[in-house]
Design an enzyme around this catalytic site. Structure first.
Site, PDB file in Angstrom:
ATOM      1  N   LYS A  15       0.843  -1.198   0.000  1.00  0.00           N
ATOM      2  CA  LYS A  15       0.000   0.000   0.000  1.00  0.00           C
ATOM      3  C   LYS A  15       0.874   1.243   0.000  1.00  0.00           C
ATOM      4  O   LYS A  15       2.057   1.222   0.379  1.00  0.00           O
ATOM      5  CB  LYS A  15      -0.933   0.019   1.219  1.00  0.00           C
ATOM      6  CG  LYS A  15      -0.228  -0.015   2.585  1.00  0.00           C
ATOM      7  CD  LYS A  15       0.235   1.318   3.105  1.00  0.00           C
ATOM      8  CE  LYS A  15       0.893   1.201   4.475  1.00  0.00           C
ATOM      9  NZ  LYS A  15       1.537   2.468   4.923  1.00  0.00           N
ATOM     10  N   GLY A 102       7.345   1.393   5.022  1.00  0.00           N
ATOM     11  CA  GLY A 102       6.091   2.131   4.987  1.00  0.00           C
ATOM     12  C   GLY A 102       5.119   1.618   3.948  1.00  0.00           C
ATOM     13  O   GLY A 102       4.144   2.293   3.615  1.00  0.00           O
ATOM     14  N   ASP A 140      -2.273  -1.155  10.048  1.00  0.00           N
ATOM     15  CA  ASP A 140      -2.486  -1.292   8.601  1.00  0.00           C
ATOM     16  C   ASP A 140      -3.287  -2.534   8.228  1.00  0.00           C
ATOM     17  O   ASP A 140      -3.818  -2.619   7.116  1.00  0.00           O
ATOM     18  CB  ASP A 140      -1.144  -1.336   7.859  1.00  0.00           C
ATOM     19  CG  ASP A 140      -0.401  -0.010   7.900  1.00  0.00           C
ATOM     20  OD1 ASP A 140      -1.046   1.029   8.130  1.00  0.00           O
ATOM     21  OD2 ASP A 140       0.828  -0.020   7.708  1.00  0.00           O
TER      22      ASP A 140
END
Length: 281
Positions: A15, A102, A140
């Protein structure tokens, strides 16, 4: 996809946070965020093989992490109590998403494990029950279970689907690992961004990342990568770093920039997705 030894392959996409704002600190120490999450076609592959003896085995833990601490193993362990039978599983991870970047690789792997085993083990949990379960593993994980591009708020469990224009992304990873815990405890971190009243892709522009300035200060290598990619487009950090990305409307444009930066950094060319590949399986 079935493998000769009985394993089956399942996708776990990465993502990008196209926008990330910190709107407050909670009493429990966690932070409330608002973010646009976008799925991309850079992905790990999770191989699963069912067992009927109740054992959960992770064959290749990532980066020396003990099996019991790996998010994929923990996901299976959390779900196991909902299984109807003495369910077990063997797990292999084929990592293509860089760690500490990230990009949500570990969280995506865990979400894929939950989604598949919920079916295999006949647990019968709804999507939102899985999201609640996944939130215990990481902020997440709920997004990947949600399975489509979204505006997330709170601690990541409040999710609203969002239409994101088709884009290509050039992603560069500087040679550094950013400590998320360190960034969230940094005294100068912005924690009071205003909440969005009408969170649409257009209304939230110009995009920003409230953690970016702190990461640049603490990790100069991330700043250098940002400066390099900014020569070619509007660059931004995803999550708490370390990856920097820039969006392009055309693949050819993105590919040309990818070629420019791939000689300087570990770099990736990725296409945005509208939904999780497992939704088509």
């Amino acid at each position: 996809m079935n493998i000769a030894d009985g394993r089956q392959a399942f996708p776990a996409p990465a993502k990008l946070n196209l926008d990330l704002r910190i709107t407050g600190r909670r009493e429990d120490g966690y932070h409330n965020i608002e973010s646009i999450f976008c799925l991309i076609d850079l992905q790990d592959t999770v191989y699963l093989k069912p067992r009927d003896d109740g054992k959960i085995i992770l064959h290749n833990p990532v980066g020396g992490i003990p099996q019991e601490a790996d998010l994929s193993y923990r996901a299976a362990s959390l779900l196991q109590k909902y299984a109807r039978n003495l369910a077990g599983v063997e797990i292999w991870l084929d990592k293509k998403i860089p760690t500490g970047a990230g990009l949500g690789g570990g969280s995506s792997d865990a979400a894929t494990v939950l989604l598949v085993l919920n079916r295999w083990w006949q647990c019968g949990l709804t999507q939102w029950q899985l999201i609640d379960l996944g939130a215990a593993l990481g902020a997440d994980v709920p997004f990947f279970i949600f399975g489509k591009n979204a505006f997330a708020s709170g601690i990541g469990k409040k999710l609203i689907g969002m239409d994101i224009p088709k884009q290509w992304y050039v992603i560069v990873k500087p040679p550094v690992h950013v400590s998320t815990a360190k960034i969230f405890t940094y005294e100068g971190l912005t924690r009071d961004s205003a909440s969005s009243i009408m969170p649409t892709f257009q209304n939230l522009q110009p995009f920003r990342n409230d953690m970016q300035a702190v990461v640049f200060k603490e990790y100069p290598e991330v700043w250098k990568a940002y400066s390099e990619l900014s020569k070619y487009g509007s660059a931004m950090m995803t999550g708490s770093g370390a990856c920097i990305f820039a969006a392009f409307q055309a693949r050819n444009s993105a590919y040309n920039i990818y070629r420019q930066v791939s000689g300087l950094y570990e770099a990736y060319l990725a296409e945005g997705l509208s939904k999780h590949p497992l939704l088509s399986v």
